[in-house]
Write a protein that holds these residues in place. Structure first.
Motif, PDB file in Angstrom:
ATOM      1  N   GLY A   1       0.813  -1.229   0.000  1.00  0.00           N
ATOM      2  CA  GLY A   1       0.000   0.000   0.000  1.00  0.00           C
ATOM      3  C   GLY A   1       0.829   1.253   0.000  1.00  0.00           C
TER       4      GLY A   1
ATOM      5  N   HIS B   1      -2.044  -3.817  -7.173  1.00  0.00           N
ATOM      6  CA  HIS B   1      -0.849  -3.476  -6.413  1.00  0.00           C
ATOM      7  C   HIS B   1       0.387  -3.767  -7.256  1.00  0.00           C
ATOM      8  CE1 HIS B   1       1.888  -2.832  -3.123  1.00  0.00           C
ATOM      9  NE2 HIS B   1       0.904  -2.621  -2.282  1.00  0.00           N
TER      10      HIS B   1
ATOM     11  N   ARG C   1      -5.070  15.312 -12.171  1.00  0.00           N
ATOM     12  CA  ARG C   1      -4.360  14.468 -11.214  1.00  0.00           C
ATOM     13  C   ARG C   1      -2.887  14.871 -11.150  1.00  0.00           C
ATOM     14  NH1 ARG C   1      -1.422   9.977 -12.069  1.00  0.00           N
ATOM     15  NH2 ARG C   1      -1.344   8.319 -10.494  1.00  0.00           N
TER      16      ARG C   1
ATOM     17  N   PHE D   1      -8.671   5.483  -4.681  1.00  0.00           N
ATOM     18  CA  PHE D   1      -7.542   5.784  -3.808  1.00  0.00           C
ATOM     19  C   PHE D   1      -6.266   5.338  -4.510  1.00  0.00           C
ATOM     20  CE2 PHE D   1      -4.262   4.593  -0.835  1.00  0.00           C
ATOM     21  CZ  PHE D   1      -4.154   5.764  -0.097  1.00  0.00           C
ATOM     22  N   GLU D   2      -5.214   6.126  -4.349  1.00  0.00           N
ATOM     23  CA  GLU D   2      -3.909   5.740  -4.873  1.00  0.00           C
ATOM     24  C   GLU D   2      -2.862   5.922  -3.786  1.00  0.00           C
ATOM     25  OE1 GLU D   2      -3.007   7.855  -8.470  1.00  0.00           O
ATOM     26  OE2 GLU D   2      -5.044   7.655  -9.234  1.00  0.00           O
ATOM     27  N   GLY D   3      -1.963   4.969  -3.698  1.00  0.00           N
ATOM     28  CA  GLY D   3      -0.784   5.116  -2.849  1.00  0.00           C
ATOM     29  C   GLY D   3       0.403   5.432  -3.742  1.00  0.00           C
ATOM     30  N   TRP D   4       1.036   6.558  -3.466  1.00  0.00           N
ATOM     31  CA  TRP D   4       2.198   6.997  -4.263  1.00  0.00           C
ATOM     32  C   TRP D   4       3.476   6.805  -3.443  1.00  0.00           C
ATOM     33  CZ3 TRP D   4      -0.111  12.493  -5.698  1.00  0.00           C
ATOM     34  CH2 TRP D   4      -1.166  12.327  -6.604  1.00  0.00           C
TER      35      TRP D   4
ATOM     36  N   PHE E   1      -8.845  11.036   2.302  1.00  0.00           N
ATOM     37  CA  PHE E   1     -10.246  10.615   2.229  1.00  0.00           C
ATOM     38  C   PHE E   1     -11.174  11.666   2.848  1.00  0.00           C
ATOM     39  CE2 PHE E   1      -8.871   6.118   1.573  1.00  0.00           C
ATOM     40  CZ  PHE E   1      -9.766   5.772   0.580  1.00  0.00           C
TER      41      PHE E   1
ATOM     42  N   ALA F   1       3.652  13.620  -1.101  1.00  0.00           N
ATOM     43  CA  ALA F   1       2.304  13.055  -1.017  1.00  0.00           C
ATOM     44  C   ALA F   1       2.346  11.550  -1.240  1.00  0.00           C
ATOM     45  CB  ALA F   1       1.388  13.716  -2.041  1.00  0.00           C
ATOM     46  N   GLY F   2       1.885  10.783  -0.261  1.00  0.00           N
ATOM     47  CA  GLY F   2       1.846   9.338  -0.379  1.00  0.00           C
ATOM     48  C   GLY F   2       0.458   8.801  -0.630  1.00  0.00           C
ATOM     49  N   ALA F   3      -0.545   9.679  -0.518  1.00  0.00           N
ATOM     50  CA  ALA F   3      -1.937   9.237  -0.642  1.00  0.00           C
ATOM     51  C   ALA F   3      -2.708  10.183  -1.547  1.00  0.00           C
ATOM     52  CB  ALA F   3      -2.594   9.194   0.736  1.00  0.00           C
ATOM     53  N   TYR F   4      -3.580   9.623  -2.334  1.00  0.00           N
ATOM     54  CA  TYR F   4      -4.409  10.397  -3.262  1.00  0.00           C
ATOM     55  C   TYR F   4      -5.796   9.787  -3.240  1.00  0.00           C
ATOM     56  CZ  TYR F   4      -6.296  11.602  -7.901  1.00  0.00           C
ATOM     57  OH  TYR F   4      -7.097  12.004  -8.948  1.00  0.00           O
ATOM     58  N   ALA F   5      -6.792  10.621  -2.951  1.00  0.00           N
ATOM     59  CA  ALA F   5      -8.180  10.150  -2.994  1.00  0.00           C
ATOM     60  C   ALA F   5      -8.926  10.977  -4.010  1.00  0.00           C
ATOM     61  CB  ALA F   5      -8.836  10.280  -1.619  1.00  0.00           C
ATOM     62  N   SER F   6      -9.791  10.337  -4.776  1.00  0.00           N
ATOM     63  CA  SER F   6     -10.588  11.119  -5.711  1.00  0.00           C
ATOM     64  C   SER F   6     -12.021  10.622  -5.718  1.00  0.00           C
ATOM     65  CB  SER F   6      -9.985  11.092  -7.116  1.00  0.00           C
ATOM     66  OG  SER F   6     -10.320   9.922  -7.790  1.00  0.00           O
TER      67      SER F   6
ATOM     68  N   LEU G   1       2.992   5.183  -8.784  1.00  0.00           N
ATOM     69  CA  LEU G   1       1.772   4.625  -8.217  1.00  0.00           C
ATOM     70  C   LEU G   1       2.049   3.201  -7.722  1.00  0.00           C
ATOM     71  CD1 LEU G   1      -1.267   4.725  -7.791  1.00  0.00           C
ATOM     72  CD2 LEU G   1      -1.577   4.274 -10.225  1.00  0.00           C
ATOM     73  N   ALA G   2       1.882   2.982  -6.408  1.00  0.00           N
ATOM     74  CA  ALA G   2       2.167   1.665  -5.823  1.00  0.00           C
ATOM     75  C   ALA G   2       0.914   0.812  -5.716  1.00  0.00           C
ATOM     76  CB  ALA G   2       2.784   1.843  -4.439  1.00  0.00           C
ATOM     77  N   VAL G   3      -0.216   1.466  -5.391  1.00  0.00           N
ATOM     78  CA  VAL G   3      -1.462   0.720  -5.256  1.00  0.00           C
ATOM     79  C   VAL G   3      -2.611   1.607  -5.706  1.00  0.00           C
ATOM     80  CG1 VAL G   3      -1.706   1.374  -2.814  1.00  0.00           C
ATOM     81  CG2 VAL G   3      -2.926  -0.632  -3.667  1.00  0.00           C
TER      82      VAL G   3
END
Lengths: 80, 141, 141, 80
Positions: free
Chosen positions: A80, B80, C17, B31-34, C105, C25-30, B90-92
């Motif tokens: 994740g 993933h 995006r 959701f994306e994990g970067w 989120f 930034a490790g997280a992205y929500a859309s 993009l990891a997940v």
């Protein structure tokens, strides 16, 4: 003695030095198997922080060893 | 139906999103994990993800099945990456379509939380200071 | 900085995006709102959105400013279509990047909720039975 | 008498038949202005379900009419 193949991932593989090994073991259950391999390879992680899988499905520590099975010790995951 | 996938190449979001479209769906949450350039205060130079692929696929699929059963959603997907990733990659990716946004958000959050908690994938980080480590986080409290 | 926009042409997600990417930034929500083929039990044939453009832009920008202040996020954007849309088309898009997923989120949800509640945009639906209506929903309870 | 331009949106525009009109009115405040236009155009929505804006910013119903201002009555919104 039961012949099993053990898979190692992440820090367990680094510690074992191999991704898998096939062994003849007489451990009473999967918990005892991990204890003996932990001693052999110096794994830092206690069994309480791992999960265990047999033939690609999660298993219980108190399950016995099945001849020819593939056992994986699953360290805490970090996807994740 | 495989709703969960492992990918060794960059994730193609547009194609995945298209799999979720349907005329009944009015809401889509993703959701994306970067890959970040730091973690727990350390500067990260690079990383890779390793999976126990067979179990990761079946456990990931189970997470998606649970999401489909638990929430009023139309479709859901999760991919993933494994292998070497660069900073910013993009990891997940998680995507969920639903009639309404409550379910879309809740299911999207459920999927990423469960995938992070249960699917046998491990992150190996290499730090700018030359050190490197597998991440084996303590259980969430 | 305009984080909120009205669009008369299809929304280009990939470019939006990319505006949110940063190495921290490790997280992205859309979130996306798609035009559904039914609403409140009636089959929908087509629709259009009308805005009081000047006030929609300033109120939308205010919502995004509030999100930036309220949550630990890196960036946020929202684009709302106006004019004629087809079934399945993207009507509204929200994207948020953050160090961690909780904030991503929460902010994404905040933005879509506030935009729907406060920004002067109205939906006009045409039904398969030949009827048509402006939607003026009662306040959320 | 105060000269104002009134903007109508969505169902209010359909009822008024025009998107805007410029009027000389002597209403005491924006609430009274809406009451008089509601009577003239037969608006179904009561003021309690609307918001009001002056010159592109939300205003209060008890604000007075300013010469040359642009007034918008905002029916319940339905974006998203």
């Amino acid at each position: 003695m039961t012949r099993v193949t053990v898979l190692y991932f992440a820090s367990l593989r680094d510690a074992a030095g191999v991704p898998s090994e096939t062994l003849d073991m007489d451990a009473a259950d999967l918990r005892a198997l991990y204890a003996s391999l932990q001693m052999r390879h110096g794994f830092a992680l206690p069994a309480g922080r791992l999960r265990v899988a047999v033939d690609g499905a999660f298993a219980r520590w108190e399950d016995g060893l099945r001849e020819g099975s593939e056992i994986a010790f699953i360290p805490p995951v970090s996807g994740g | 139906m495989t709703r969960f996938r492992l990918a060794e190449a960059p994730i193609e979001i547009a194609a995945l999103r298209a799999e979720l479209a349907c005329e009944q769906a009015g809401a889509y949450a993703s959701f994306e994990g970067w890959v970040r350039d730091h973690n727990a205060g350390r500067a990260v130079r690079g990383l890779h993800y390793e999976a126990y692929a067979a179990l990761a696929r079946s456990e990931g699929e189970r997470v998606l099945d649970e999401a489909m059963a638990k929430f009023a959603i139309a479709e859901a997907r999760c991919v993933h990456r494994i292998g070497e990733l660069a900073i910013g990659e993009l990891a997940v990716w998680v995507g969920v379509s639903a009639a309404h946004r409550d379910a879309a958000f809740a299911a999207c959050r459920f999927v990423i939380d469960e995938v992070k908690a249960r699917v046998p994938i491990w992150k190996h980080e290499r730090y700018v200071d030359g050190d490197a480590d597998w991440l084996h986080p303590p259980p969430a409290t």
